[in-house]
Write a protein that holds these residues in place. Structure first.
Motif, PDB file in Angstrom:
ATOM      1  N   ALA A 149       3.148   4.650 -20.548  1.00 26.76           N
ATOM      2  CA  ALA A 149       1.925   4.317 -21.198  1.00 26.76           C
ATOM      3  C   ALA A 149       1.121   5.633 -21.331  1.00 26.76           C
ATOM      4  O   ALA A 149       1.484   6.676 -20.523  1.00 26.76           O
ATOM      5  CB  ALA A 149       1.133   3.518 -20.050  1.00 26.76           C
ATOM      6  N   HIS A 150       0.316   5.572 -22.100  1.00 22.29           N
ATOM      7  CA  HIS A 150      -0.687   6.748 -22.601  1.00 22.29           C
ATOM      8  C   HIS A 150      -2.086   6.505 -23.214  1.00 22.29           C
ATOM      9  O   HIS A 150      -2.101   5.260 -23.849  1.00 22.29           O
ATOM     10  CB  HIS A 150       0.126   7.708 -23.428  1.00 22.29           C
ATOM     11  CG  HIS A 150       0.310   7.037 -24.858  1.00 22.29           C
ATOM     12  ND1 HIS A 150      -0.433   7.105 -25.772  1.00 22.29           N
ATOM     13  CD2 HIS A 150       1.567   6.320 -25.270  1.00 22.29           C
ATOM     14  CE1 HIS A 150       0.166   6.573 -26.917  1.00 22.29           C
ATOM     15  NE2 HIS A 150       1.297   6.033 -26.725  1.00 22.29           N
ATOM     16  N   GLY A 151      -2.990   7.063 -23.073  1.00 22.20           N
ATOM     17  CA  GLY A 151      -3.974   6.942 -23.901  1.00 22.20           C
ATOM     18  C   GLY A 151      -5.206   8.048 -23.549  1.00 22.20           C
ATOM     19  O   GLY A 151      -5.128   8.875 -22.426  1.00 22.20           O
ATOM     20  N   PRO A 152      -6.463   7.847 -24.216  1.00 20.18           N
ATOM     21  CA  PRO A 152      -7.453   8.769 -23.712  1.00 20.18           C
ATOM     22  C   PRO A 152      -8.226   8.484 -22.367  1.00 20.18           C
ATOM     23  O   PRO A 152      -8.042   7.215 -21.826  1.00 20.18           O
ATOM     24  CB  PRO A 152      -8.582   8.472 -24.829  1.00 20.18           C
ATOM     25  CG  PRO A 152      -8.151   7.211 -25.395  1.00 20.18           C
ATOM     26  CD  PRO A 152      -6.712   6.918 -24.936  1.00 20.18           C
ATOM     27  N   ASN A 153      -8.616   9.594 -21.759  1.00 21.29           N
ATOM     28  CA  ASN A 153      -9.341   9.337 -20.281  1.00 21.29           C
ATOM     29  C   ASN A 153     -10.921   8.961 -20.820  1.00 21.29           C
ATOM     30  O   ASN A 153     -11.586   9.570 -21.444  1.00 21.29           O
ATOM     31  CB  ASN A 153      -9.185  10.859 -19.789  1.00 21.29           C
ATOM     32  CG  ASN A 153     -10.073  10.698 -18.420  1.00 21.29           C
ATOM     33  OD1 ASN A 153     -10.454   9.792 -17.803  1.00 21.29           O
ATOM     34  ND2 ASN A 153     -10.442  11.878 -18.101  1.00 21.29           N
ATOM     35  N   ARG A 154     -11.263   7.833 -20.263  1.00 20.14           N
ATOM     36  CA  ARG A 154     -12.403   7.337 -20.337  1.00 20.14           C
ATOM     37  C   ARG A 154     -13.261   7.903 -19.160  1.00 20.14           C
ATOM     38  O   ARG A 154     -14.677   8.116 -19.281  1.00 20.14           O
ATOM     39  CB  ARG A 154     -12.566   5.970 -20.251  1.00 20.14           C
ATOM     40  CG  ARG A 154     -11.836   5.305 -21.432  1.00 20.14           C
ATOM     41  CD  ARG A 154     -12.357   5.659 -22.608  1.00 20.14           C
ATOM     42  NE  ARG A 154     -11.748   5.158 -23.987  1.00 20.14           N
ATOM     43  CZ  ARG A 154     -11.337   5.728 -25.062  1.00 20.14           C
ATOM     44  NH1 ARG A 154     -11.916   7.109 -25.257  1.00 20.14           N
ATOM     45  NH2 ARG A 154     -10.769   5.299 -25.922  1.00 20.14           N
ATOM     46  N   ASP A 155     -12.923   8.319 -18.110  1.00 20.93           N
ATOM     47  CA  ASP A 155     -13.628   9.159 -17.205  1.00 20.93           C
ATOM     48  C   ASP A 155     -14.596   8.583 -16.474  1.00 20.93           C
ATOM     49  O   ASP A 155     -15.819   9.043 -16.604  1.00 20.93           O
ATOM     50  CB  ASP A 155     -13.934  10.579 -17.311  1.00 20.93           C
ATOM     51  CG  ASP A 155     -14.356  11.534 -16.158  1.00 20.93           C
ATOM     52  OD1 ASP A 155     -14.035  11.293 -15.134  1.00 20.93           O
ATOM     53  OD2 ASP A 155     -14.974  12.399 -16.647  1.00 20.93           O
ATOM     54  N   PHE A 156     -14.679   7.091 -16.212  1.00 19.80           N
ATOM     55  CA  PHE A 156     -15.755   6.205 -15.950  1.00 19.80           C
ATOM     56  C   PHE A 156     -16.417   6.880 -14.545  1.00 19.80           C
ATOM     57  O   PHE A 156     -17.857   6.832 -14.488  1.00 19.80           O
ATOM     58  CB  PHE A 156     -15.507   4.929 -15.826  1.00 19.80           C
ATOM     59  CG  PHE A 156     -14.793   4.204 -16.884  1.00 19.80           C
ATOM     60  CD1 PHE A 156     -15.610   4.149 -17.944  1.00 19.80           C
ATOM     61  CD2 PHE A 156     -13.803   3.534 -16.985  1.00 19.80           C
ATOM     62  CE1 PHE A 156     -15.239   3.888 -19.085  1.00 19.80           C
ATOM     63  CE2 PHE A 156     -13.088   3.080 -18.066  1.00 19.80           C
ATOM     64  CZ  PHE A 156     -13.817   3.124 -19.319  1.00 19.80           C
ATOM     65  N   GLU A 157     -15.895   7.546 -13.575  1.00 24.38           N
ATOM     66  CA  GLU A 157     -16.690   8.101 -12.596  1.00 24.38           C
ATOM     67  C   GLU A 157     -16.898   9.529 -12.576  1.00 24.38           C
ATOM     68  O   GLU A 157     -17.431  10.163 -11.622  1.00 24.38           O
ATOM     69  CB  GLU A 157     -15.436   7.905 -11.183  1.00 24.38           C
ATOM     70  CG  GLU A 157     -15.148   6.511 -10.885  1.00 24.38           C
ATOM     71  CD  GLU A 157     -14.294   6.385  -9.833  1.00 24.38           C
ATOM     72  OE1 GLU A 157     -14.343   7.186  -8.722  1.00 24.38           O
ATOM     73  OE2 GLU A 157     -13.426   5.527  -9.633  1.00 24.38           O
ATOM     74  N   GLY A 158     -16.756  10.304 -13.793  1.00 17.01           N
ATOM     75  CA  GLY A 158     -17.089  11.491 -14.082  1.00 17.01           C
ATOM     76  C   GLY A 158     -16.273  12.516 -13.311  1.00 17.01           C
ATOM     77  O   GLY A 158     -16.832  13.572 -12.591  1.00 17.01           O
ATOM     78  N   LYS A 159     -15.004  12.163 -12.729  1.00 19.93           N
ATOM     79  CA  LYS A 159     -14.218  13.207 -11.767  1.00 19.93           C
ATOM     80  C   LYS A 159     -13.295  13.877 -12.665  1.00 19.93           C
ATOM     81  O   LYS A 159     -12.524  14.910 -11.994  1.00 19.93           O
ATOM     82  CB  LYS A 159     -13.521  12.183 -10.869  1.00 19.93           C
ATOM     83  CG  LYS A 159     -14.381  11.563  -9.783  1.00 19.93           C
ATOM     84  CD  LYS A 159     -15.057  12.181  -8.852  1.00 19.93           C
ATOM     85  CE  LYS A 159     -15.827  11.462  -7.957  1.00 19.93           C
ATOM     86  NZ  LYS A 159     -16.277  12.220  -7.017  1.00 19.93           N
TER      87      LYS A 159
END
Length: 104
Positions: free
Chosen positions: A40-50
């Motif tokens: 699986a692959h995809g863009p990082n959405r970084d919802f937690e800002g980490k």
């Protein structure tokens, strides 16, 4: 089971077609390497800002360490990895890898 997690630091102007081609090539290895179970692959959405330096990631699921080893030795994987290094900010320094032994 081993989760091979790869995080990529890509510049904003990276070649998205090249990235797509590399991802397609990595996914195709599931049909070539025994014990390579999922991709699986995809863009990082970084919802937690980490993880602001990680623009994109992929995860390979392997049955065991022997399958991970076969993947690492595979010449197609090595060639695709070199293409990823060329895409990333700082070359190999722009790639973070975690091999997690999944429990449960």
């Amino acid at each position: 089971m081993i989760q091979h997690i790869v995080m990529l630091d890509l510049p904003a102007d990276h070649d998205s077609a090249e990235l797509a081609n590399v991802m397609a090539g990595l996914g195709a290895l599931m049909h070539e390497i025994d014990g390579f179970l999922a991709f699986a692959h995809g863009p990082n959405r970084d919802f937690e800002g980490k993880s602001p330096d990680c623009a994109y990631a992929f995860v390979c699921t392997f049955a065991d360490a022997a399958a991970v080893s076969a993947y690492h030795r595979d010449p197609t994987h090595q060639a695709l990895g070199a293409r990823l290094v060329a895409l990333c900010q700082g070359g190999a320094d722009g790639i973070t890898v975690v091999d997690m032994e999944a429990e449960g």
